[in-house]
Design a protein around this motif. Structure first.
Motif, mmCIF file in Angstrom:
data_model
loop_
_atom_site.group_PDB
_atom_site.id
_atom_site.type_symbol
_atom_site.label_atom_id
_atom_site.label_comp_id
_atom_site.label_asym_id
_atom_site.label_seq_id
_atom_site.Cartn_x
_atom_site.Cartn_y
_atom_site.Cartn_z
ATOM 1 N N LEU A 1 8.685 -4.937 9.340
ATOM 2 C CA LEU A 1 8.403 -6.308 8.913
ATOM 3 C C LEU A 1 7.444 -6.353 7.729
ATOM 4 C CD1 LEU A 1 8.752 -9.350 9.455
ATOM 5 C CD2 LEU A 1 6.784 -9.210 10.996
ATOM 6 N N VAL A 2 6.424 -5.491 7.724
ATOM 7 C CA VAL A 2 5.484 -5.466 6.606
ATOM 8 C C VAL A 2 6.209 -5.085 5.318
ATOM 9 C CG1 VAL A 2 3.414 -4.379 5.664
ATOM 10 C CG2 VAL A 2 3.536 -4.905 8.091
ATOM 11 N N GLY A 3 7.035 -4.046 5.400
ATOM 12 C CA GLY A 3 7.774 -3.629 4.220
ATOM 13 C C GLY A 3 8.777 -4.673 3.782
ATOM 14 N N ALA A 4 9.507 -5.253 4.739
ATOM 15 C CA ALA A 4 10.519 -6.256 4.404
ATOM 16 C C ALA A 4 9.891 -7.485 3.768
ATOM 17 C CB ALA A 4 11.291 -6.652 5.661
ATOM 18 N N SER A 5 8.718 -7.887 4.261
ATOM 19 C CA SER A 5 8.045 -9.060 3.693
ATOM 20 C C SER A 5 7.705 -8.822 2.228
ATOM 21 C CB SER A 5 6.777 -9.376 4.489
ATOM 22 O OG SER A 5 7.079 -9.671 5.826
ATOM 23 N N VAL B 1 11.664 1.111 -6.914
ATOM 24 C CA VAL B 1 12.907 0.343 -6.922
ATOM 25 C C VAL B 1 12.611 -1.094 -7.333
ATOM 26 C CG1 VAL B 1 14.812 -0.522 -5.509
ATOM 27 C CG2 VAL B 1 13.907 1.781 -5.105
ATOM 28 N N ASP B 2 13.393 -1.617 -8.271
ATOM 29 C CA ASP B 2 13.323 -3.030 -8.636
ATOM 30 C C ASP B 2 14.406 -3.757 -7.849
ATOM 31 O OD1 ASP B 2 13.275 -5.549 -9.714
ATOM 32 O OD2 ASP B 2 13.274 -4.912 -11.806
ATOM 33 N N VAL B 3 14.019 -4.384 -6.742
ATOM 34 C CA VAL B 3 15.008 -4.989 -5.844
ATOM 35 C C VAL B 3 15.725 -6.161 -6.487
ATOM 36 C CG1 VAL B 3 13.887 -4.247 -3.714
ATOM 37 C CG2 VAL B 3 13.189 -6.387 -4.772
ATOM 38 N N THR B 4 15.101 -6.777 -7.486
ATOM 39 C CA THR B 4 15.748 -7.917 -8.138
ATOM 40 C C THR B 4 16.939 -7.487 -8.978
ATOM 41 O OG1 THR B 4 14.283 -7.801 -10.076
ATOM 42 C CG2 THR B 4 13.550 -9.132 -8.219
ATOM 43 N N LYS B 5 17.056 -6.199 -9.273
ATOM 44 C CA LYS B 5 18.148 -5.698 -10.111
ATOM 45 C C LYS B 5 19.161 -4.863 -9.332
ATOM 46 C CE LYS B 5 15.287 -5.610 -14.291
ATOM 47 N NZ LYS B 5 14.729 -4.763 -15.385
ATOM 48 N N THR C 1 7.105 -0.487 1.378
ATOM 49 C CA THR C 1 6.256 -1.102 0.369
ATOM 50 C C THR C 1 4.951 -0.330 0.277
ATOM 51 O OG1 THR C 1 5.224 -3.174 -0.372
ATOM 52 C CG2 THR C 1 5.255 -2.772 1.986
ATOM 53 N N VAL C 2 4.554 -0.030 -0.957
ATOM 54 C CA VAL C 2 3.319 0.707 -1.215
ATOM 55 C C VAL C 2 2.478 -0.130 -2.173
ATOM 56 C CG1 VAL C 2 2.299 2.839 -2.077
ATOM 57 C CG2 VAL C 2 4.505 2.909 -0.911
ATOM 58 N N ASP C 3 1.401 -0.708 -1.672
ATOM 59 C CA ASP C 3 0.534 -1.575 -2.480
ATOM 60 C C ASP C 3 1.319 -2.698 -3.139
ATOM 61 O OD1 ASP C 3 -1.333 0.342 -1.811
ATOM 62 O OD2 ASP C 3 -1.209 1.368 -3.742
ATOM 63 N N GLY C 4 2.345 -3.206 -2.448
ATOM 64 C CA GLY C 4 3.158 -4.278 -3.003
ATOM 65 C C GLY C 4 4.323 -3.803 -3.845
ATOM 66 N N GLU C 5 4.387 -2.499 -4.136
ATOM 67 C CA GLU C 5 5.503 -1.948 -4.901
ATOM 68 C C GLU C 5 6.589 -1.450 -3.938
ATOM 69 O OE1 GLU C 5 5.334 -1.877 -8.510
ATOM 70 O OE2 GLU C 5 3.753 -3.234 -7.856
ATOM 71 N N VAL C 6 7.839 -1.660 -4.310
ATOM 72 C CA VAL C 6 8.951 -1.236 -3.462
ATOM 73 C C VAL C 6 9.301 0.217 -3.790
ATOM 74 C CG1 VAL C 6 11.318 -1.696 -2.749
ATOM 75 C CG2 VAL C 6 9.816 -3.598 -3.408
ATOM 76 N N VAL C 7 9.329 1.048 -2.754
ATOM 77 C CA VAL C 7 9.549 2.484 -2.917
ATOM 78 C C VAL C 7 10.621 2.932 -1.930
ATOM 79 C CG1 VAL C 7 8.476 4.762 -2.710
ATOM 80 C CG2 VAL C 7 7.164 2.843 -3.661
ATOM 81 N N ARG C 8 11.548 3.760 -2.397
ATOM 82 C CA ARG C 8 12.569 4.282 -1.491
ATOM 83 C C ARG C 8 12.068 5.562 -0.815
ATOM 84 N NH1 ARG C 8 15.700 8.525 -3.754
ATOM 85 N NH2 ARG C 8 15.205 8.940 -5.941
ATOM 86 N N HIS C 9 12.581 5.824 0.364
ATOM 87 C CA HIS C 9 12.275 7.076 1.055
ATOM 88 C C HIS C 9 13.571 7.697 1.562
ATOM 89 C CE1 HIS C 9 12.929 5.459 5.132
ATOM 90 N NE2 HIS C 9 12.255 4.384 4.769
ATOM 91 N N ASP C 10 13.523 8.990 1.854
ATOM 92 C CA ASP C 10 14.717 9.717 2.273
ATOM 93 C C ASP C 10 14.825 9.860 3.785
ATOM 94 O OD1 ASP C 10 12.693 11.485 2.789
ATOM 95 O OD2 ASP C 10 13.300 12.975 1.303
ATOM 96 N N GLY C 11 14.083 9.064 4.527
ATOM 97 C CA GLY C 11 14.079 9.143 5.980
ATOM 98 C C GLY C 11 12.850 9.824 6.531
ATOM 99 N N THR C 12 12.094 10.503 5.649
ATOM 100 C CA THR C 12 10.847 11.149 6.053
ATOM 101 C C THR C 12 9.754 10.798 5.046
ATOM 102 O OG1 THR C 12 11.997 13.013 7.089
ATOM 103 C CG2 THR C 12 9.694 13.343 6.508
ATOM 104 N N VAL C 13 8.627 10.353 5.565
ATOM 105 C CA VAL C 13 7.482 10.022 4.708
ATOM 106 C C VAL C 13 6.267 10.752 5.257
ATOM 107 C CG1 VAL C 13 6.074 8.196 3.711
ATOM 108 C CG2 VAL C 13 8.467 7.736 4.280
ATOM 109 N N HIS C 14 5.621 11.552 4.415
ATOM 110 C CA HIS C 14 4.450 12.323 4.822
ATOM 111 C C HIS C 14 3.252 11.812 4.039
ATOM 112 C CE1 HIS C 14 2.961 16.605 6.099
ATOM 113 N NE2 HIS C 14 2.179 15.638 6.527
ATOM 114 N N LEU C 15 2.191 11.473 4.757
ATOM 115 C CA LEU C 15 0.983 10.922 4.138
ATOM 116 C C LEU C 15 -0.235 11.753 4.505
ATOM 117 C CD1 LEU C 15 2.708 8.278 5.553
ATOM 118 C CD2 LEU C 15 1.264 7.120 3.879
ATOM 119 N N LYS C 16 -1.154 11.821 3.583
ATOM 120 C CA LYS C 16 -2.418 12.513 3.832
ATOM 121 C C LYS C 16 -3.524 11.739 3.134
ATOM 122 C CE LYS C 16 -4.591 17.094 3.729
ATOM 123 N NZ LYS C 16 -4.574 17.235 5.191
#
Length: 465
Positions: A298-302, A42-46, A431-446
Motif C-alpha cells: 500500500l505504501v508503494g502503491a500510494s 521508472v516513470d509510471v506516467t509514460k 517507492t524509494v523516497d517518492g521515486e518509483v523503482v522496479r525490483h526483480d523480486g528480491t530487494v536487499h537493504l543495508k
C-alpha cells in the motif's frame, strides 16, 4: 513488538554468506558503491499498458468493480429503495401503503444495523475515535545529541533548485535563502534542474572545487536524486550537503525538525556538520541509496499511483491510499532482518504493506516510524498483515499515523535492523523516497551508518505532525 508471523531467531545473519542480496541479484551490499546511471527508475506516467502488466504495476481500477458494486448495492437496499417506497410509490390501498412504509423502515434499519454493527465501520470508530492507542511523544532526530560535532566555514555554496517541486515555489524559496546567505556574505551559485533525474546528474558531475557546501531546494525526491548522484561520483567529495524544504511532503526535513525555509537556510549558514545514516538498496544488479523511505504494498502503491494526481498536492497520497484500502490490496512477502546484535528474524506472510524508514515520517507529517534516529545505524521495519485487517482497521491505521498511535497495533510487526532482505513472488515496483523503482523480486537493504556529511544541528527534535 511481538510478532504473529512465523519467526526464527537463530537463523544465520541476513548479510552472511558473501553479503550478496538475492543470490547475486542486486550486487554486493554494504560497499556504498552507488550505480552511476541506474536503470531501475521508472516513470509510471509514460508506461504503456503492456509495460505496467510486465512490471506488475498497481492500477487504480484493480478491485474497483467489486467494491463499487458492493457499495452501490448497499446504497440501493438501505437508502434508495426505502426512499422510493416511502415517497415515490403511492398505492391506492391504504393497507398496502402502510406495508410499503414498514418495509422501507425495516430496510433502512437493517442497513443501519449492518453499517454500525457488522461492517468494518465499527473497527474504524473503535480504533480511531473511542479506543485509540496512546501516541508516541516527540523523539530527538539523532541517537546521541551529545556526540562531538564539527563545523565548516560556509563562504561559498552551490544550490540546486527544483522549480517544479511541491507547489512550484522553488524560485520564491530561493529568494528567501539568498537574502539570508548574502547578508552573511556567503557567495551563492544557483543551478536549476530542468528534467527528472537532473539533480542526480548535478550531484555526480558538478565541479565542487572551492565550494563549501552543495545544497538542494526541493522535496524528498530532489534530495534523493542529489544524494544518489553525490555518492556515485567518480572521485568522492568531502563537501557537506544541505537541504531546504520545498516539496509536497518534506519528510526528511520533518525528521530534522523544521519545514521553515528561512530556518533551514540559517542552519546551513551556521556550518554545523553531522554524519547522516543512509539505506543502501540493491536489486536488478544495481545499487541506489535512500536517506528516507523504501515502501512496498500500500505504501508503494500510494506513491506510485499518486504520480498521476500531483495537481492535488500532498493530499493525493491520502486519497490514493484510502481508495486502495477500499478496493483491497496485499502481497506475499518473505523477510529476513538482522539486528545490531547479529540476531536474525525471519517472516513470511501476506502483507497489506511493508516499509523501511530511516526518518520518522512519510507523506505530510505522518509519523510512520516514530523511534527512528539518525546516527544509530538502524533501519525501522514495519509490516502490516492482511489477515484480520478490515477496511475500517486500515483507515483507522492511517488516521493513527500523525500521532504515531499505530505503534502498538497487534497487526503491526516492528523491528529495528541493520540489514534486510525482502523477497516477492514476482518482479514489481516499490517507492524509494517518492521515486518509483522496479525490483526483480528480491530487494536487499543495508544501513550505512554515518555515511553522509550534512549541514544540520544535532540537537533537533523531529516534528510531531
Amino acid at each position: 513488538m511481538a510478532s504473529n508471523w512465523k519467526s526464527q531467531l537463530d537463523l544465520p545473519a541476513a548479510g552472511g554468506g558473501g553479503g550478496s542480496g538475492g543470490g547475486g541479484s542486486g550486487g554486493s551490499v554494504g560497499e556504498g558503491r552507488v550505480t552511476a546511471e541506474p536503470a531501475v527508475y521508472v516513470d509510471v506516467t509514460k508506461l504503456s499498458a503492456k509495460d505496467k502488466k510486465e512490471l506488475n504495476a498497481p492500477r487504480c481500477c484493480d478491485g474497483g468493480a467489486a467494491y463499487c458494486s458492493m457499495f452501490c448495492l448497499c446504497c440501493l437496499c438501505t437508502v434508495i429503495a426505502p426512499l422510493l417506497l416511502i415517497f415515490a410509490i403511492r398505492p391506492a390501498v391504504p393497507s398496502l401503503e402502510q406495508a410499503l412504509f414498514a418495509t422501507a423502515i425495516t430496510l433502512a434499519a437493517l442497513g443501519l444495523f449492518y453499517f454500525c454493527c457488522i461492517s468494518s465501520f465499527r473497527d474504524l470508530v473503535v480504533g480511531a475515535v473511542f479506543c485509540p492507542s496512546k501516541g508516541v511523544e516527540q523523539v530527538p532526530s539523532w541517537a546521541d545529541i551529545e556526540a562531538p560535532r564539527s563545523a565548516s566555514a560556509i563562504k561559498k555554496l552551490k544550490v540546486i533548485v527544483n522549480p517544479n517541486a511541491g507547489v512550484r515555489r522553488g524560485a520564491s524559496n530561493l529568494d528567501i535563502c539568498k537574502k539570508i546567505w548574502e547578508e552573511l556574505s556567503i557567495e551563492v551559485i544557483v543551478v536549476n534542474t530542468t528534467h527528472a533525474g537532473h539533480a542526480r546528474e548535478i550531484g555526480r558531475t558538478e565541479n565542487l572545487d572551492g565550494i563549501d557546501a552543495l545544497c538542494a531546494i526541493g522535496g524528498d525526491g530532489t534530495i534523493h536524486e542529489l544524494v544518489n548522484g553525490f555518492m556515485s561520483r567518480d572521485v568522492p567529495s568531502d563537501v557537506p550537503l544541505g537541504f531546504i524544504p520545498g516539496g509536497s511532503g518534506n519528510s526528511i526535513m520533518a525528521h530534522f525538525g523544521t519545514w521553515d525555509v528561512a530556518e533551514a537556510a540559517c542552519r546551513i549558514a551556521a556550518g554545523e556538520v553531522n554524519h547522516m545514516d543512509i539505506m543502501e538498496i540493491c536489486t536488478c544488479g544495481e545499487t541506489i541509496v535512500s536517506p528516507h523511505l523504501v515502501g512496498f504494498g500500500l505504501v508503494g502503491a500510494s506513491g506510485i499511483l499518486a504520480e498521476d494526481y500531483r495537481c492535488l498536492g500532498p493530499a493525493r497520497y491520502n486519497i490514493v491510499a484510502l481508495w486502495k484500502i477500499m478496493t483491497g490490496m496485499s502481497e506475499k512477502t518473505k523477510v529476513v532482518l538482522t539486528d545490531s546484535n547479529d540476531e536474525s528474524f525471519k517472516a513470511e506472510d501476506t502483507l497489506v504493506m511493508s516499509y523501511l524508514n530511516k526518518t520518522q515520517h512519510f507523506g505530510k507529517g505522518l509519523r510512520a516510524a516514530p523511534y527512528a534516529k539518525m546516527g544509530n545505524g538502524l533501519m525501522e521495519f514495519y509490516g502490516i498483515k492482511a489477515k484480520g485487517m478490515s477496511r475500517g482497521n486500515m483507515v483507522a491505521f492511517l488516521l493513527q499515523l500523525p500521532e504515531a498511535r499505530h505503534q502498538d497495533s497487534p497487526a503491526v510487526t516492528y523491528h529495528q535492523c541493520t540489514d534486510a532482505k525482502l523477497t516477492f513472488p514476482e518482479p514489481g515496483l516499490m517507492t524509494v523516497d517518492g521515486e518509483v523503482v522496479r525490483h526483480d523480486g528480491t530487494v536487499h537493504l543495508k544501513c550505512l551508518k554515518g555515511r553522509l556529511k550534512i549541514l544540520t544541528p544535532r540537537d533537533t527534535i523531529a516534528l510531531k505532525k
